[in-house]
Scaffold this motif. Structure first.
Motif, mmCIF file in Angstrom:
data_model
loop_
_atom_site.group_PDB
_atom_site.id
_atom_site.type_symbol
_atom_site.label_atom_id
_atom_site.label_comp_id
_atom_site.label_asym_id
_atom_site.label_seq_id
_atom_site.Cartn_x
_atom_site.Cartn_y
_atom_site.Cartn_z
ATOM 1 N N TYR A 92 0.818 -1.220 0.000
ATOM 2 C CA TYR A 92 0.000 0.000 0.000
ATOM 3 C C TYR A 92 0.843 1.258 0.000
ATOM 4 N N LYS A 93 0.273 2.331 -0.538
ATOM 5 C CA LYS A 93 0.923 3.632 -0.541
ATOM 6 C C LYS A 93 0.808 4.265 0.842
ATOM 7 N N SER A 94 1.623 5.279 1.095
ATOM 8 C CA SER A 94 1.655 5.891 2.423
ATOM 9 C C SER A 94 0.298 6.454 2.823
ATOM 10 N N GLY A 95 -0.444 6.977 1.859
ATOM 11 C CA GLY A 95 -1.754 7.531 2.163
ATOM 12 C C GLY A 95 -2.816 6.481 2.418
ATOM 13 N N GLU A 96 -2.487 5.220 2.198
ATOM 14 C CA GLU A 96 -3.445 4.127 2.403
ATOM 15 C C GLU A 96 -3.114 3.274 3.609
ATOM 16 N N LEU A 97 -1.922 3.437 4.136
ATOM 17 C CA LEU A 97 -1.443 2.512 5.167
ATOM 18 C C LEU A 97 -2.174 2.642 6.493
ATOM 19 N N GLY A 98 -2.498 3.865 6.871
ATOM 20 C CA GLY A 98 -3.134 4.055 8.181
ATOM 21 C C GLY A 98 -4.412 3.252 8.310
ATOM 22 N N LYS A 99 -5.264 3.357 7.297
ATOM 23 C CA LYS A 99 -6.548 2.657 7.346
ATOM 24 C C LYS A 99 -6.340 1.142 7.331
ATOM 25 N N ARG A 100 -5.424 0.670 6.455
ATOM 26 C CA ARG A 100 -5.208 -0.786 6.369
ATOM 27 C C ARG A 100 -4.580 -1.322 7.646
ATOM 28 N N SER A 101 -3.638 -0.583 8.190
ATOM 29 C CA SER A 101 -3.039 -0.996 9.460
ATOM 30 C C SER A 101 -4.079 -0.996 10.568
ATOM 31 N N ARG A 229 -4.420 13.392 5.352
ATOM 32 C CA ARG A 229 -3.115 13.254 4.689
ATOM 33 C C ARG A 229 -1.995 13.720 5.611
ATOM 34 N N SER A 230 -2.201 13.477 6.887
ATOM 35 C CA SER A 230 -1.274 14.016 7.885
ATOM 36 C C SER A 230 -0.076 13.091 8.055
ATOM 37 N N ARG A 231 1.121 13.639 7.835
ATOM 38 C CA ARG A 231 2.325 12.885 8.125
ATOM 39 C C ARG A 231 2.739 13.079 9.584
ATOM 40 N N ALA A 232 2.136 14.043 10.236
ATOM 41 C CA ALA A 232 2.395 14.269 11.662
ATOM 42 C C ALA A 232 1.410 13.437 12.464
ATOM 43 N N ARG A 233 1.853 12.278 12.861
ATOM 44 C CA ARG A 233 0.960 11.363 13.576
ATOM 45 C C ARG A 233 1.049 11.547 15.096
ATOM 46 N N TRP A 234 1.820 12.554 15.517
ATOM 47 C CA TRP A 234 2.015 12.738 16.953
ATOM 48 C C TRP A 234 0.742 13.019 17.734
ATOM 49 N N PRO A 235 -0.300 13.676 17.158
ATOM 50 C CA PRO A 235 -1.509 13.881 17.974
ATOM 51 C C PRO A 235 -2.121 12.572 18.475
ATOM 52 N N ALA A 276 -1.643 1.280 14.730
ATOM 53 C CA ALA A 276 -1.807 1.427 13.282
ATOM 54 C C ALA A 276 -1.070 2.634 12.748
ATOM 55 N N THR A 277 -1.219 3.783 13.410
ATOM 56 C CA THR A 277 -0.635 4.999 12.877
ATOM 57 C C THR A 277 0.898 4.987 12.972
#
Length: 280
Positions: A92-101, A229-235, A276-277
């Motif tokens: 998966y692409k980076s923009g798809e990984l969060g949901k799949r994970s 499309r957030s690459r900042a997953r810190w929140p 996941a994130t």
């Protein structure tokens, strides 16, 4: 199990610690093996090993045997979680990984959610059958559930895009772990038994609320990171940490009301949200 095997002191904690040691020892070798042996072979083999060891747990006569079994179960189980994230990252692409994970992580949590129901049902219907205690039957049923899924993996698991042999694909279609100990070690169930006043079925059922909150937190956070499309997953990590700190403070309050402890254990389900994130 505690009464039948004459477990004393902190032996339950020792069982969990030994499992974690096996998990730590096995993670890197297992992931290296995925570069040598196709995942569709290695994953099911580890699942079969895990299933056989689960069957063995149903026949133990003392806690020392569980120590040995859980160490090797930890080694086998360590192949799956981080290994699957490696596979997901291959497809998966980076923009798809969060949901799949998030879906992958939540699928495991759904199993945990229903485990309390399964435990209670086994105890109600099989305790004493064929001279075996309910907890022994639970391990037998866990093993029975595991093996068909492992064999399914031999046939269907897709490996990685570079060498997949999946029949259904064509070229056109190709540290936070220990914060989860609230749920992974069933501390709530241990607490319910320790304070007394709850039936075995209730001890199995009530911790499921924490798992349900974990599922909701995981899916909401993972979907949010993809949607923005957030690459900042810190929140998400901040949310996790704040929830766990609040839960820990509540659990440390002396003579806290039972309702506060229920709230704290359920809130601790947020500790799973970062899986996941972060892996994605």
């Amino acid at each position: 199990m505690k009464e039948e095997l004459h477990m004393v002191g902190n032996q339950f904690n020792q069982i969990n610690t030994i499992f974690t040691c096996g998990y730590i020892v096995g993670m890197i070798p297992n992931n290296l093996m995925l570069q040598v042996v196709p995942p569709r072979i290695w994953f099911p083999c580890m699942h079969i090993t895990w299933g056989i060891l689960t069957f063995c747990t149903s026949a133990v006569t003392n806690v020392q045997q569980i120590f040995a079994i859980r160490f090797f179960q930890g080694m086998a189980e360590s192949s799956t979680f981080v290994g699957t994230h490696y596979i997901l990252g291959s497809w998966y692409k980076s923009g798809e990984l969060g949901k799949r994970s998030g879906i992958f992580t939540s699928s495991g949590l759904v199993g945990t959610l229903f485990s309390g129901v399964l435990q209670a049902a086994v105890y109600q219907n099989l305790n004493g059958t064929a001279g075996r205690s309910g907890w022994r039957w639970l391990f037998i049923i866990d093993g029975i559930i595991t093996l068909p899924i492992a064999f399914y993996g031999f046939l269907v698991f897709p490996d990685v895009p570079a060498n997949t042999k999946a029949f259904y694909l064509t070229e056109e279609f190709a540290i936070s772990g220990e914060t989860e100990s609230f749920g992974s070690n069933n501390l709530m169930g241990q607490w319910l038994k320790a304070i007394g006043g709850y039936t075995i079925e209730q001890i199995d059922y009530y911790p499921s609320g924490m798992t349900a909150f974990a599922i909701a937190s995981t899916l909401v956070c993972a979907t949010w990171t993809d949607a923005t499309r957030s690459r900042a997953r810190w929140p998400v990590l901040v949310y996790m940490c704040v929830a766990c700190v609040i839960a820990s403070i509540c659990l440390l309050v002396r003579k806290a009301p039972v309702g506060l402890n229920f709230f704290a254990y359920y809130l601790a389900g947020a500790s799973y949200a970062g899986q996941a994130t972060t892996f994605a």
